[in-house]
Design a protein around this motif. Structure first.
Motif, PDB file in Angstrom:
ATOM      1  N   MET A 118      76.464 -82.471 -25.921  1.00  0.00           N
ATOM      2  CA  MET A 118      76.186 -81.037 -26.070  1.00  0.00           C
ATOM      3  C   MET A 118      77.330 -80.280 -26.752  1.00  0.00           C
ATOM      4  O   MET A 118      77.178 -79.111 -27.075  1.00  0.00           O
ATOM      5  CB  MET A 118      75.966 -80.418 -24.682  1.00  0.00           C
ATOM      6  CG  MET A 118      74.932 -81.115 -23.826  1.00  0.00           C
ATOM      7  SD  MET A 118      73.269 -80.601 -24.236  1.00  0.00           S
ATOM      8  CE  MET A 118      73.214 -79.045 -23.333  1.00  0.00           C
ATOM      9  N   CYS A 119      78.464 -80.916 -26.930  1.00  0.00           N
ATOM     10  CA  CYS A 119      79.641 -80.218 -27.463  1.00  0.00           C
ATOM     11  C   CYS A 119      79.387 -79.686 -28.870  1.00  0.00           C
ATOM     12  O   CYS A 119      78.890 -80.410 -29.737  1.00  0.00           O
ATOM     13  CB  CYS A 119      80.837 -81.183 -27.464  1.00  0.00           C
ATOM     14  SG  CYS A 119      82.283 -80.542 -28.312  1.00  0.00           S
ATOM     15  N   VAL A 120      79.749 -78.418 -29.130  1.00  0.00           N
ATOM     16  CA  VAL A 120      79.472 -77.816 -30.448  1.00  0.00           C
ATOM     17  C   VAL A 120      80.222 -78.523 -31.567  1.00  0.00           C
ATOM     18  O   VAL A 120      79.751 -78.570 -32.697  1.00  0.00           O
ATOM     19  CB  VAL A 120      79.819 -76.306 -30.511  1.00  0.00           C
ATOM     20  CG1 VAL A 120      78.876 -75.521 -29.631  1.00  0.00           C
ATOM     21  CG2 VAL A 120      81.264 -76.049 -30.122  1.00  0.00           C
ATOM     22  N   ARG A 150      78.574 -75.272 -23.934  1.00  0.00           N
ATOM     23  CA  ARG A 150      77.372 -76.094 -23.771  1.00  0.00           C
ATOM     24  C   ARG A 150      77.693 -77.417 -23.080  1.00  0.00           C
ATOM     25  O   ARG A 150      76.866 -77.983 -22.392  1.00  0.00           O
ATOM     26  CB  ARG A 150      76.747 -76.380 -25.147  1.00  0.00           C
ATOM     27  CG  ARG A 150      76.337 -75.098 -25.852  1.00  0.00           C
ATOM     28  CD  ARG A 150      75.719 -75.305 -27.219  1.00  0.00           C
ATOM     29  NE  ARG A 150      75.686 -76.663 -27.699  1.00  0.00           N
ATOM     30  CZ  ARG A 150      74.630 -77.216 -28.291  1.00  0.00           C
ATOM     31  NH1 ARG A 150      73.531 -76.516 -28.428  1.00  0.00           N
ATOM     32  NH2 ARG A 150      74.684 -78.448 -28.734  1.00  0.00           N
ATOM     33  N   CYS A 151      78.911 -77.904 -23.294  1.00  0.00           N
ATOM     34  CA  CYS A 151      79.297 -79.177 -22.683  1.00  0.00           C
ATOM     35  C   CYS A 151      79.106 -79.161 -21.169  1.00  0.00           C
ATOM     36  O   CYS A 151      78.677 -80.147 -20.567  1.00  0.00           O
ATOM     37  CB  CYS A 151      80.756 -79.484 -23.020  1.00  0.00           C
ATOM     38  SG  CYS A 151      81.879 -78.150 -22.553  1.00  0.00           S
ATOM     39  N   VAL A 152      79.402 -78.005 -20.550  1.00  0.00           N
ATOM     40  CA  VAL A 152      79.330 -77.901 -19.087  1.00  0.00           C
ATOM     41  C   VAL A 152      77.900 -78.145 -18.602  1.00  0.00           C
ATOM     42  O   VAL A 152      77.678 -78.778 -17.561  1.00  0.00           O
ATOM     43  CB  VAL A 152      79.859 -76.517 -18.620  1.00  0.00           C
ATOM     44  CG1 VAL A 152      79.691 -76.358 -17.113  1.00  0.00           C
ATOM     45  CG2 VAL A 152      81.315 -76.351 -19.022  1.00  0.00           C
ATOM     46  N   ARG A 205      91.340 -79.638 -30.245  1.00  0.00           N
ATOM     47  CA  ARG A 205      90.043 -79.617 -30.948  1.00  0.00           C
ATOM     48  C   ARG A 205      88.980 -78.835 -30.181  1.00  0.00           C
ATOM     49  O   ARG A 205      87.942 -78.489 -30.727  1.00  0.00           O
ATOM     50  CB  ARG A 205      89.551 -81.053 -31.183  1.00  0.00           C
ATOM     51  CG  ARG A 205      90.440 -81.840 -32.140  1.00  0.00           C
ATOM     52  CD  ARG A 205      89.847 -83.209 -32.439  1.00  0.00           C
ATOM     53  NE  ARG A 205      88.529 -83.081 -33.009  1.00  0.00           N
ATOM     54  CZ  ARG A 205      87.436 -83.661 -32.520  1.00  0.00           C
ATOM     55  NH1 ARG A 205      87.513 -84.420 -31.473  1.00  0.00           N
ATOM     56  NH2 ARG A 205      86.282 -83.479 -33.108  1.00  0.00           N
ATOM     57  N   CYS A 206      89.226 -78.584 -28.889  1.00  0.00           N
ATOM     58  CA  CYS A 206      88.239 -77.841 -28.092  1.00  0.00           C
ATOM     59  C   CYS A 206      88.298 -76.377 -28.485  1.00  0.00           C
ATOM     60  O   CYS A 206      89.360 -75.769 -28.544  1.00  0.00           O
ATOM     61  CB  CYS A 206      88.528 -78.002 -26.608  1.00  0.00           C
ATOM     62  SG  CYS A 206      87.525 -76.930 -25.569  1.00  0.00           S
ATOM     63  N   LEU A 207      87.128 -75.775 -28.752  1.00  0.00           N
ATOM     64  CA  LEU A 207      87.065 -74.393 -29.233  1.00  0.00           C
ATOM     65  C   LEU A 207      87.105 -73.390 -28.088  1.00  0.00           C
ATOM     66  O   LEU A 207      87.039 -72.181 -28.327  1.00  0.00           O
ATOM     67  CB  LEU A 207      85.775 -74.197 -30.048  1.00  0.00           C
ATOM     68  CG  LEU A 207      85.681 -75.079 -31.303  1.00  0.00           C
ATOM     69  CD1 LEU A 207      84.267 -75.050 -31.867  1.00  0.00           C
ATOM     70  CD2 LEU A 207      86.687 -74.613 -32.340  1.00  0.00           C
ATOM     71  N   GLN A 208      87.192 -73.870 -26.848  1.00  0.00           N
ATOM     72  CA  GLN A 208      87.194 -72.982 -25.674  1.00  0.00           C
ATOM     73  C   GLN A 208      86.004 -72.018 -25.750  1.00  0.00           C
ATOM     74  O   GLN A 208      86.146 -70.797 -25.618  1.00  0.00           O
ATOM     75  CB  GLN A 208      88.527 -72.204 -25.603  1.00  0.00           C
ATOM     76  CG  GLN A 208      89.728 -73.085 -25.328  1.00  0.00           C
ATOM     77  CD  GLN A 208      89.712 -73.668 -23.911  1.00  0.00           C
ATOM     78  OE1 GLN A 208      89.391 -72.982 -22.949  1.00  0.00           O
ATOM     79  NE2 GLN A 208      90.027 -74.946 -23.793  1.00  0.00           N
ATOM     80  N   CYS A 209      84.834 -72.577 -25.953  1.00  0.00           N
ATOM     81  CA  CYS A 209      83.616 -71.777 -26.121  1.00  0.00           C
ATOM     82  C   CYS A 209      83.417 -70.820 -24.942  1.00  0.00           C
ATOM     83  O   CYS A 209      83.659 -71.180 -23.796  1.00  0.00           O
ATOM     84  CB  CYS A 209      82.392 -72.672 -26.218  1.00  0.00           C
ATOM     85  SG  CYS A 209      82.529 -73.932 -27.470  1.00  0.00           S
ATOM     86  N   LYS A 210      82.919 -69.629 -25.251  1.00  0.00           N
ATOM     87  CA  LYS A 210      82.609 -68.646 -24.208  1.00  0.00           C
ATOM     88  C   LYS A 210      81.441 -69.153 -23.352  1.00  0.00           C
ATOM     89  O   LYS A 210      81.411 -69.026 -22.144  1.00  0.00           O
ATOM     90  CB  LYS A 210      82.240 -67.303 -24.843  1.00  0.00           C
ATOM     91  CG  LYS A 210      83.431 -66.488 -25.317  1.00  0.00           C
ATOM     92  CD  LYS A 210      84.011 -65.674 -24.172  1.00  0.00           C
ATOM     93  CE  LYS A 210      85.471 -65.286 -24.331  1.00  0.00           C
ATOM     94  NZ  LYS A 210      86.334 -66.037 -25.242  1.00  0.00           N
TER      95      LYS A 210
HETATM   96  S1  SF4 Z   1      81.399 -77.448 -26.126  1.00  0.00           S
HETATM   97 FE1  SF4 Z   1      82.954 -77.650 -24.551  1.00  0.00          FE
HETATM   98  S2  SF4 Z   1      84.290 -79.297 -25.224  1.00  0.00           S
HETATM   99 FE2  SF4 Z   1      83.055 -78.724 -26.950  1.00  0.00          FE
HETATM  100  S3  SF4 Z   1      84.341 -77.290 -27.995  1.00  0.00           S
HETATM  101 FE3  SF4 Z   1      83.065 -76.060 -26.658  1.00  0.00          FE
HETATM  102  S4  SF4 Z   1      84.192 -75.850 -24.768  1.00  0.00           S
HETATM  103 FE4  SF4 Z   1      85.211 -77.439 -25.960  1.00  0.00          FE
END
Ligand code: SF4
Ligand SMILES: Cc1cc2nc3c(=O)[nH]c(=O)nc-3n(C[C@H](O)[C@H](O)[C@H](O)COP(=O)(O)OP(=O)(O)OC[C@H]3O[C@@H](n4cnc5c(N)ncnc54)[C@H](O)[C@@H]3O)c2cc1C
Ligand SMILES: Cc1cc2nc3c(=O)[nH]c(=O)nc-3n(C[C@H](O)[C@H](O)[C@H](O)COP(=O)(O)OP(=O)(O)OC[C@H]3O[C@@H](n4cnc5c(N)ncnc54)[C@H](O)[C@@H]3O)c2cc1C
Ligand code: SF4
Ligand code: FES
Lengths: 462, 292
Positions: free
Chosen positions: A102-104, A49-51, A41-46
């Motif tokens: 913060m996760c998208v 925001r979670c970090v 389910r994690c989108l591996q965002c560039k």
């Molecule tokens: S915000 Fe973080 S945990 Fe959420 S989908 Fe993006 S990378 Fe994955």
């Protein structure tokens, strides 16, 4: 395993009716299939925001990617770069207001279960015997760390990884700080999780001396001047309990949450094999609404009592984590909200026989932005209880500041230290965690321990 | 681990032990205490520092077997070890913190009751070593249960023994002896009373009437001994004090003894059960030397 990308994979929990009678862990965690499914389910965002929501900035997509590929060792390695206690944080971090908030994914559906995945990685790594790697080069310098809570353990672990010779001094007979004496077994198993994470820190070469109260058995000045330490980190927490100052508070049957939880967690009073007694109570009132109050209430419930949470504001203002409030309700704890105690009633033997409370309503917002609770005149009533647990917050113990020349504290008795490197007003002495901020969270204490390790390294590399 | 180097039976179920604990021995002062935890399952038991040898790194404790834990403790032998031994805890005696020239102007009377004789001993010894003369009363029910008489005689200027049944020296309790000394024309500027709470209460009632400032050493129920739990809280004047960090010594005229005694009895029924369990031996307690 089928995945609805909008919904998180549910985590298995002990049934509320069953768990209300035992001290086993409530949340059972993900298994491999569930974890790998949740990882997809994690989108591996560039720009993840979670970090930014994680106080120690764990590379969240980085470790989740490894989980998705069933590479637990790799995932553990990623997390270990940032955190020394992932099995703990995965369990007790207020994720809903940090990384997960913060996760998208959370915008339209459920946020990725970052905490549960972190826990899965740490637990699986432990089962597979994967350990963090000790430093190969030694610096030849000694650092003393006071307190073995999350702040102390993190600072010690980071310094050991850099090659310092580190000794932790702990006042109690067991390492872990609040993780050992405060947070209950059913939320954070002591042997399986806390002791194991402490062992990991030891595996890095850190020595732990328990039963040493700094300020009594020796002082910071002696550590620096006579015992050959080059720097000191103070992570002594905020352990001093507050009481309300209402009549009857010294009656038998009135405890601080710290006493109640220490008897149960550190001294294992719930287990017949152990000698320390605890008064379970038949009908218990827990005064307060934070995590500590929930823990005390759920402990009393498991010892067989009917339990009421007495809190002066409304449900919305409860400072405890949402998950803890939810679990407490499921288990059958009664919430007496907008209620404040005014007196504890005492019988002729000096024991609690009831508690007078007054109803409250919310008025104008106060400095904290929350609406101020105001008494409703003439609304007093008696709550029929035989045990009262006060959970009104804690402040730092003055033992260290009062025995260390040049170590300054602020009005709230907290040690003054720079946020970015932990430097205090005394050269060579660093501090962090609850001792500096007042009672806060595990991950903030760890973050402070980390920052101070960096600060100490810079100081000793000069 | 903290090794037992010496064990001696004094009298009346009271035992003395020397424990190897260099860090504690290096820093402890008269008036302070330690906490002993025998093994993994044990309670944390507070005990006063009764003597120390900084060179040898040993601390002497003296304890009376009153419940399950202290009974189990008495079964430990020389060569065995306690798992935990933490200290020194609490504040040193107020008197030894006074400037010496002022202390020498005081006329001090120590009144000890029962096992309370043990914590008084290091204070009197300290006084002798610093050239301060003090008088001591040891009160006991009967002659056979007196402890540390010879040791105390070596360090006190005058040692008076009071026995309830008159089997030795003065007949009467500690309070009667104080009145007797005043009747003989003696007078004091300070009294230090250490013993069971009930004895300290009565000494304080008397000395308040006689207007003699009095210090007592409180022994409430404790858990951590570092100020973290509040189990040891006492009402002292208008304030709530934690005996483990603010004490254990307090102005005896301000302490609410009745409340303190009730609090001390809080686990009585619970402990009664633990003691029975121990005596009847239906559970494994460890430490008996025979079953582990
Ligand atoms: S915000 Fe973080 S945990 Fe959420 S989908 Fe993006 S990378 Fe994955
Ligand atoms: C019951 C309870 C539940 C909580 N639940 C949560 C939760 O769900 N999530 C969350 O994030 N946070 C929670 N917290 C808060 C969190 O546990 C603390 O913020 C965190 O542990 C602080 O870490 P620390 O290292 O600064 O101090 P601590 O964990 O308090 O550790 C300090 C250590 O220093 C030792 N020490 C103190 N003085 C001395 C001395 N003079 N010499 C030697 N050693 C000394 C103490 O014995 C202790 O072991 C909870 C706290 C409590 C009490
Ligand atoms: C600062 C301090 C110094 C002390 N110094 C000494 C000492 O030098 N020598 C010594 O023999 N004892 C001392 N005590 C008392 C000692 O700690 C207790 O006797 C012991 O903890 C009782 O343990 P138990 O399990 O054997 O008895 P329990 O089964 O716990 O109790 C038996 C009986 O003793 C009472 N009791 C429980 N705890 C205490 C307590 N803390 N003090 C008094 N009565 C208690 C109970 O109400 C019960 O009636 C001291 C206590 C404190 C707080
Ligand atoms: S440490 Fe806490 S805040 Fe950071 S990622 Fe893990 S659970 Fe989230
Ligand atoms: S024993 Fe816990 S505060 Fe004194």
């Amino acid at each position: 395993m089928e995945v609805d990308v909008m919904k998180r994979i549910p985590v298995r929990e002990q049934d509320p009716k069953v768990r209300a009678t035992n001290f086993d862990e409530v949340c059972l965690g993900y298994n491999k299939e569930e974890a790998m499914a949740e990882a997809t389910r994690c989108l591996q965002c560039k720009n993840p925001r979670c970090v930014q929501g994680c106080p120690v900035n764990i590379d969240i997509p980085g470790f989740i990617k490894e989980v998705g590929e069933d590479n637990v060792a790799g995932a553990y390695k990623v997390i270990s770069k940032y955190s020394a206690l992932p099995a703990v944080c995965g369990r007790v971090c207020p994720q809903e207001s940090q990384c997960e908030s913060m996760c998208v994914r959370g915008i339209k559906g459920d946020a990725v279960s970052i905490g549960k995945l972190e826990r899965y990685v740490a637990d699986t790594a432990r089962e597979q015997g994967i350990k963090p790697e000790p430093a190969t080069e030694k610096k030849g310098k000694k650092v003393a760390v006071i307190g073995s809570g999350p702040a102390g353990l993190t600072c010690a672990g980071d310094l050991a990884k850099l090659g310092y010779d580190v000794t932790i001094f702990e006042a109690l007979h067991k390492a872990g700080g609040v993780l050992s004496y405060g947070i209950p077994e059913f939320r954070l198993p002591k042997d399986r999780v806390v002791a194991a994470e402490v062992e990991n820190v030891k595996a890095l070469g850190v020595k732990i001396e328990t039963n040493v109260v700094i300020g009594k058995a020796t002082t910071i000045d002696e550590l620096l001047n006579d015992e050959g330490f080059d720097a000191v980190f103070v992570g002594s927490g905020a352990g001093l309990p507050r009481f309300m100052g209402i009549p009857g508070e010294n009656a038998n049957g009135v405890f601080s949450a710290n006493e109640y939880l220490t008897r149960s967690n550190l001294m294992k009073a719930f287990d017949d094999k152990y000698d320390t007694p605890i008064i379970a109570g038949k009908k218990v009132a827990v005064v307060g609404g934070g995590n500590v109050a929930m823990d005390a209430a759920r402990t009393a419930l498991r010892l067989g009592a009917e339990v009421h949470i007495v809190y002066r504001r409304s449900e919305e203002e409860l400072p405890a984590r949402v998950e803890e409030v939810h679990h407490a309700k499921e288990e059958g704890i009664v919430f007496d909200l907008l209620t404040n105690p005014t007196e504890i009633l005492v019988d002729e033997n000096g024991s609690v026989k009831g508690m007078t409370c007054i109803r409250m309503e919310l008025g104008e917002p106060d400095e904290s932005g929350r609406r101020r609770p105001v008494e409703i005149a003439g609304s007093e009533f008696t709550l029929d209880v035989d045990t009262v647990i006060m959970s009104l917050g804690t402040s730092p113990n003055p033992l260290i500041s009062s025995t260390t020349k040049g170590l300054e504290i602020n009005k709230r008795k907290c040690i003054i230290a720079e946020e970015e490197n932990g430097q205090t007003t005394k050269e060579g002495v660093y501090a962090g965690g609850d001792a500096v901020t007042g009672a806060a969270t595990v991950i903030l204490a760890m973050g402070a321990g980390k920052a101070a390790a960096k600060g100490i390294d810079e100081f000793l590399s000069k | 681990m903290f090794k037992i180097l010496k064990k001696e039976y004094l009298a009346n179920n009271i035992w003395l032990m020397d424990i190897e604990a260099p860090r504690v021995a290096k820093h402890c002062q008269p008036g302070q205490f330690v906490i002993v935890k025998m093994d993994e399952e044990g309670e944390r038991i507070p005990l006063t520092v009764c003597d120390y040898d900084r060179e040898k790194g040993t601390v002497t404790i003296v304890f009376q077997t009153v419940g399950a834990s202290t009974m189990e403790m008495a079964e430990y032998e020389v060569g065995e070890s306690f798992e935990d031994f933490v200290g020194p805890l609490g504040c040193p005696s107020e008197l030894i913190e006074m400037p010496l020239d002022e202390l020498k102007k005081e006329k001090i009377l120590f009144v000890c009751g029962g096992v309370g004789t043990a914590p008084v001993y290091p204070q009197v010894k300290w006084m002798k070593e610093h050239g301060v003369d003090v008088d001591v009363i040891i009160g006991a029910r009967t002659k056979d249960i007196l402890i540390l008489e010879d040791e105390m005689r070596k360090v006190a200027a005058n040692l008076y023994i009071a026995t309830d049944d008159g089997s030795y020296e003065f007949k009467g309790n500690g309070c009667d002896k104080i009145k007797d000394l005043y009747a003989q024309g003696k007078s004091y500027t300070k009294v230090v009373a250490i013993g069971p709470m009930i004895m300290m209460k009565f000494v304080c009632l008397l000395t308040k009437e006689m207007n003699i400032p009095t210090i007592v050493s409180m022994n409430p129920i404790m858990v951590d001994g570092t100020g973290m739990c509040g189990a040891c809280r006492l009402q002292v004047g208008d304030e709530i004090k934690f005996a483990c960090v603010d004490g254990p010594e307090f102005d005896g005229h301000l302490v609410d003894f009745d409340q303190a005694m009730k609090r001390q009895a809080m686990y009585k029924t619970e402990e009664g059960r633990a003691k029975l369990k121990f005596e009847e031996g239906d559970t494994h307690h460890g430490g008996c030397g025979q079953c582990h």
